[in-house]
Design a protein around this motif. Structure first.
Motif, short mmCIF file in Angstrom:
data_model
loop_
_atom_site.label_atom_id
_atom_site.label_comp_id
_atom_site.label_asym_id
_atom_site.label_seq_id
_atom_site.Cartn_x
_atom_site.Cartn_y
_atom_site.Cartn_z
N MET A 31 0.83 -1.20 0.00
CA MET A 31 0.00 0.00 0.00
C MET A 31 0.87 1.26 0.00
N LEU A 32 1.89 1.27 0.86
CA LEU A 32 2.76 2.44 0.91
C LEU A 32 3.52 2.63 -0.39
N GLY A 33 3.89 1.53 -1.04
CA GLY A 33 4.59 1.63 -2.32
C GLY A 33 3.74 2.30 -3.37
N LYS A 34 2.44 2.01 -3.37
CA LYS A 34 1.54 2.63 -4.34
C LYS A 34 1.36 4.12 -4.04
N LEU A 35 1.29 4.47 -2.77
CA LEU A 35 1.19 5.88 -2.40
C LEU A 35 2.46 6.62 -2.79
N ASP A 36 3.58 5.95 -2.57
CA ASP A 36 4.87 6.53 -2.94
C ASP A 36 4.94 6.78 -4.45
N ASP A 37 4.50 5.80 -5.22
CA ASP A 37 4.49 5.94 -6.68
C ASP A 37 3.56 7.07 -7.12
N TYR A 38 2.44 7.23 -6.40
CA TYR A 38 1.45 8.25 -6.74
C TYR A 38 2.02 9.66 -6.56
N LEU A 39 2.86 9.83 -5.55
CA LEU A 39 3.40 11.16 -5.23
C LEU A 39 4.81 11.38 -5.75
N ARG A 40 5.45 10.35 -6.30
CA ARG A 40 6.86 10.43 -6.68
C ARG A 40 7.16 11.52 -7.70
N PHE A 41 6.32 11.65 -8.71
CA PHE A 41 6.59 12.64 -9.76
C PHE A 41 6.66 14.04 -9.18
N GLN A 42 5.64 14.42 -8.39
CA GLN A 42 5.62 15.77 -7.83
C GLN A 42 6.75 15.98 -6.84
N GLU A 43 7.07 14.96 -6.05
CA GLU A 43 8.17 15.06 -5.10
C GLU A 43 9.49 15.33 -5.83
N THR A 44 9.73 14.58 -6.88
CA THR A 44 10.96 14.72 -7.65
C THR A 44 11.02 16.08 -8.34
N ALA A 45 9.89 16.49 -8.94
CA ALA A 45 9.85 17.77 -9.64
C ALA A 45 10.09 18.93 -8.67
N LEU A 46 9.49 18.86 -7.49
CA LEU A 46 9.67 19.94 -6.51
C LEU A 46 11.11 19.99 -6.01
N ALA A 47 11.73 18.85 -5.81
CA ALA A 47 13.12 18.84 -5.36
C ALA A 47 14.04 19.46 -6.42
N LEU A 48 13.81 19.12 -7.68
CA LEU A 48 14.62 19.70 -8.75
C LEU A 48 14.35 21.19 -8.92
N ARG A 49 13.10 21.60 -8.76
CA ARG A 49 12.78 23.04 -8.84
C ARG A 49 13.48 23.81 -7.73
N ALA A 50 13.53 23.23 -6.52
CA ALA A 50 14.21 23.89 -5.40
C ALA A 50 15.71 24.02 -5.69
N GLN A 51 16.32 22.98 -6.25
CA GLN A 51 17.75 23.05 -6.60
C GLN A 51 17.98 24.10 -7.68
N ARG A 52 17.08 24.16 -8.65
CA ARG A 52 17.23 25.13 -9.73
C ARG A 52 17.07 26.55 -9.19
N GLN A 53 16.17 26.72 -8.23
CA GLN A 53 15.97 28.04 -7.64
C GLN A 53 17.24 28.52 -6.93
N GLU A 54 17.94 27.60 -6.27
CA GLU A 54 19.20 27.94 -5.61
C GLU A 54 20.26 28.38 -6.63
N ILE A 55 20.33 27.68 -7.73
CA ILE A 55 21.31 28.02 -8.78
C ILE A 55 20.99 29.39 -9.38
N LEU A 56 19.71 29.63 -9.67
CA LEU A 56 19.31 30.92 -10.24
C LEU A 56 19.55 32.05 -9.25
N ALA A 57 19.28 31.81 -7.97
CA ALA A 57 19.54 32.83 -6.95
C ALA A 57 21.02 33.12 -6.85
N SER A 58 21.84 32.09 -7.00
CA SER A 58 23.29 32.29 -6.98
C SER A 58 23.73 33.13 -8.16
#
Length: 140
Positions: free
Chosen positions: A1-28
């Motif tokens: 069950m947790l694996g399916k929930l993880d899969d359901y949210l994985r795309f947004q989690e990954t995209a948000l993490a990359l957006r946060a890293q990109r924001q740091e680079i742009l701020a730099s």
């Protein structure tokens, strides 16, 4: 069950993490707009997202850093993010005397666009969580 929930949210989690890293680079980039010989940096978001999603679906081959004294995965010169994404230098639109390649108009536009997309990702993630809660609670 947790694996399916993880899969359901994985795309947004990954995209948000990359957006946060990109924001740091742009701020730099913006912070170093007046630094002589500073080279503006960025990375290919779409390519990094695809790579991150395919890496997550395959078995991990990288050791986890579980202690603050462990050496991070990125290179010492900062050209690689912790997830292995290559940070690239921007091609300057106009040469400057001091060798700085930061174009404030481009950086501000990229920063605002990335921030807006980050907020949209948070909103979508919030809606996904609400939908899951409604399903668990029986649609009350």
């Amino acid at each position: 069950m947790l694996g399916k929930l993880d899969d359901y949210l994985r795309f947004q989690e990954t995209a948000l993490a990359l957006r946060a890293q990109r924001q740091e680079i742009l701020a730099s980039n913006i912070a170093n707009a007046d630094t002589p010989n500073y080279k503006a940096r960025d990375f290919d978001f779409q390519g990094a997202l695809q790579d991150a999603l395919t890496k997550q679906s395959s078995p991990p081959g990288v050791l986890a850093t579980t202690n603050a004294r462990h050496i991070p995965r990125g290179t010492p010169d900062g050209n690689t993010l912790p997830d292995g994404t290559q940070v690239q230098y921007r091609t300057p639109t106009q040469n400057t005397v001091d060798g700085n390649t930061v174009d404030m108009d481009v950086e501000r536009a990229q920063f605002a666009d990335n921030a807006l997309r980050y907020e949209a990702g948070v909103t979508v993630l919030n809606q996904q969580i609400r939908a899951m809660l409604a399903a668990v609670q029986g649609g009350q």
